[in-house]
Design a protein around this motif. Structure first.
Motif, PDB file in Angstrom:
ATOM      1  N   ARG A 160     -45.678  -1.720  42.704  1.00 59.17           N
ATOM      2  CA  ARG A 160     -44.662  -2.456  41.973  1.00 59.17           C
ATOM      3  C   ARG A 160     -43.363  -2.494  42.770  1.00 59.17           C
ATOM      4  NH1 ARG A 160     -48.706  -3.460  39.917  1.00 59.17           N
ATOM      5  NH2 ARG A 160     -49.346  -3.287  37.737  1.00 59.17           N
ATOM      6  N   PRO A 161     -42.764  -3.679  42.929  1.00 62.43           N
ATOM      7  CA  PRO A 161     -41.473  -3.755  43.600  1.00 62.43           C
ATOM      8  C   PRO A 161     -40.371  -3.291  42.652  1.00 62.43           C
ATOM      9  CG  PRO A 161     -42.081  -5.920  42.813  1.00 62.43           C
ATOM     10  CD  PRO A 161     -43.239  -5.012  42.488  1.00 62.43           C
ATOM     11  N   PHE A 225     -36.334 -14.617  44.401  1.00 64.04           N
ATOM     12  CA  PHE A 225     -36.771 -13.220  44.365  1.00 64.04           C
ATOM     13  C   PHE A 225     -36.605 -12.638  42.960  1.00 64.04           C
ATOM     14  CE2 PHE A 225     -35.852 -12.502  49.183  1.00 64.04           C
ATOM     15  CZ  PHE A 225     -36.880 -13.372  49.473  1.00 64.04           C
ATOM     16  N   HIS A 226     -35.545 -13.042  42.263  1.00 66.74           N
ATOM     17  CA  HIS A 226     -35.376 -12.577  40.881  1.00 66.74           C
ATOM     18  C   HIS A 226     -36.468 -13.152  39.978  1.00 66.74           C
ATOM     19  CE1 HIS A 226     -31.323 -11.072  41.955  1.00 66.74           C
ATOM     20  NE2 HIS A 226     -31.464 -10.335  40.877  1.00 66.74           N
ATOM     21  N   VAL A 227     -36.868 -14.396  40.247  1.00 60.44           N
ATOM     22  CA  VAL A 227     -37.971 -14.992  39.489  1.00 60.44           C
ATOM     23  C   VAL A 227     -39.263 -14.226  39.753  1.00 60.44           C
ATOM     24  CG1 VAL A 227     -39.428 -17.048  39.236  1.00 60.44           C
ATOM     25  CG2 VAL A 227     -36.941 -17.283  39.382  1.00 60.44           C
ATOM     26  N   LEU A 228     -39.509 -13.864  41.028  1.00 61.15           N
ATOM     27  CA  LEU A 228     -40.709 -13.095  41.375  1.00 61.15           C
ATOM     28  C   LEU A 228     -40.682 -11.697  40.765  1.00 61.15           C
ATOM     29  CD1 LEU A 228     -41.113 -14.110  45.137  1.00 61.15           C
ATOM     30  CD2 LEU A 228     -42.573 -14.790  43.227  1.00 61.15           C
ATOM     31  N   THR A 233     -39.780  -7.085  35.108  1.00 64.88           N
ATOM     32  CA  THR A 233     -38.700  -6.866  34.150  1.00 64.88           C
ATOM     33  C   THR A 233     -39.203  -7.040  32.730  1.00 64.88           C
ATOM     34  OG1 THR A 233     -37.080  -7.715  35.744  1.00 64.88           O
ATOM     35  CG2 THR A 233     -36.394  -7.612  33.445  1.00 64.88           C
ATOM     36  N   LEU A 234     -39.981  -8.099  32.508  1.00 70.61           N
ATOM     37  CA  LEU A 234     -40.537  -8.355  31.177  1.00 70.61           C
ATOM     38  C   LEU A 234     -41.502  -7.258  30.766  1.00 70.61           C
ATOM     39  CD1 LEU A 234     -41.170 -12.209  31.427  1.00 70.61           C
ATOM     40  CD2 LEU A 234     -39.300 -11.041  30.261  1.00 70.61           C
ATOM     41  N   GLU A 239     -42.757  -2.512  27.429  1.00 69.51           N
ATOM     42  CA  GLU A 239     -43.094  -1.092  27.312  1.00 69.51           C
ATOM     43  C   GLU A 239     -42.025  -0.337  26.538  1.00 69.51           C
ATOM     44  OE1 GLU A 239     -43.733   0.303  31.286  1.00 69.51           O
ATOM     45  OE2 GLU A 239     -45.905   0.019  31.129  1.00 69.51           O
ATOM     46  N   SER A 240     -40.750  -0.667  26.793  1.00 75.43           N
ATOM     47  CA  SER A 240     -39.645   0.000  26.102  1.00 75.43           C
ATOM     48  C   SER A 240     -39.679  -0.304  24.614  1.00 75.43           C
ATOM     49  CB  SER A 240     -38.302  -0.443  26.696  1.00 75.43           C
ATOM     50  OG  SER A 240     -38.207  -0.076  28.052  1.00 75.43           O
ATOM     51  N   SER A 241     -39.990  -1.563  24.262  1.00 69.63           N
ATOM     52  CA  SER A 241     -40.052  -1.964  22.858  1.00 69.63           C
ATOM     53  C   SER A 241     -41.193  -1.257  22.142  1.00 69.63           C
ATOM     54  CB  SER A 241     -40.229  -3.486  22.755  1.00 69.63           C
ATOM     55  OG  SER A 241     -39.129  -4.155  23.326  1.00 69.63           O
TER      56      SER A 241
END
Length: 248
Positions: A160-161, A225-228, A233-234, A239-241
């Motif tokens: 994972r990046p 890169f933010h899109v990739l 992030t999602l 997982e947090s939710s």
């Protein structure tokens, strides 16, 4: 009579963007990616896993060797055009080492640079040779395998990046840009397209005149890169939710 597969042109016909052969190449890449995703768990658990990585690395290395050899055989090898200094050529070589060594540090850079560069190249290729020319096969096999290498390490090896990986990639690309500018001045080439825009239609056509499109391209790279990185992030948000809901 020379073979059209290895000759410098095929009846003078150029490559056409979104032609049938182009769309088939894109479909084949997407099909391979879907299969990789579907069977990711089975590959991970089988002893055949390392051999699939080595095979993918071997195909990538073969495409680069074949590319260089083709230029030598056709008398078209030029230091201004054939050195492995384009983004996808660099990503290809990094992917080979990444696959063979399971290097996470290389994955951090290759995930963003490889997926971003090879993905854009697949959609808007700087390609002048149509099917069934050697360069047609070389181009799409090499770029598709760069994408598959990144997806393999993500889906099968579960790498994972991070946000830090994103900025590491930007730093690496800016260092590569300086190297490319230096080599371009010496050879008269256009590595990384930092000396002028490519001849074929591309994203750079919408980013302003030279040299301002280079700054625009930096902004586009950060956005891409933010899109990739968005799927991760999602996933973290999900997982947090779930964790918060379970702890209530």
């Amino acid at each position: 009579m020379s073979s059209p597969f290895l000759s410098y042109t095929i009846n003078g016909e150029p490559f056409h963007l979104f032609s049938v052969s182009h769309l088939i190449a894109l479909a084949a890449m997407f099909g391979a990616a879907i299969l990789l995703y579907v069977f990711r768990g089975k590959i991970r658990k089988r002893s055949v896993e390392p051999w699939i990585r080595y095979l993918l690395a071997g195909v990538l290395l073969f495409t680069e060797v074949a590319f260089q050899l083709w230029h030598v055989l056709t008398g078209s090898w030029l230091s201004a055009e054939t050195l492995p200094l384009q983004l996808c050529s660099v990503s290809l070589l990094l992917s080979v080492v990444m696959l063979c060594t399971n290097s996470y540090r290389l994955y951090e850079i290759t995930y963003f640079a490889g997926l971003g560069g090879a993905g854009q190249a697949m959609i808007t290729p700087e390609l002048f040779y149509p099917f069934p020319h050697f360069r047609f096969f070389h181009f799409f096999v090499a770029h598709a395998c760069i994408i598959l290498a990144c997806l393999y390490m993500t889906w099968v090896m579960q790498y994972r990046p991070s946000v830090r990986s994103l900025w590491k990639t930007m730093g690496f690309l800016n260092l590569l840009l300086v190297i490319a500018l230096t080599v371009n001045r010496v050879t008269g080439g256009n590595y990384l397209f930092v000396s002028h825009k490519p001849s074929n239609p591309s994203l750079l056509d919408f980013l302003g005149p030279y040299p301002w499109y280079i700054l625009s391209l930096e902004a586009v790279a950060i956005l891409l890169f933010h899109v990739l990185y968005l799927p991760f992030t999602l996933h973290k948000s999900t997982e947090s939710s779930v964790s918060l809901h379970e702890n209530r």
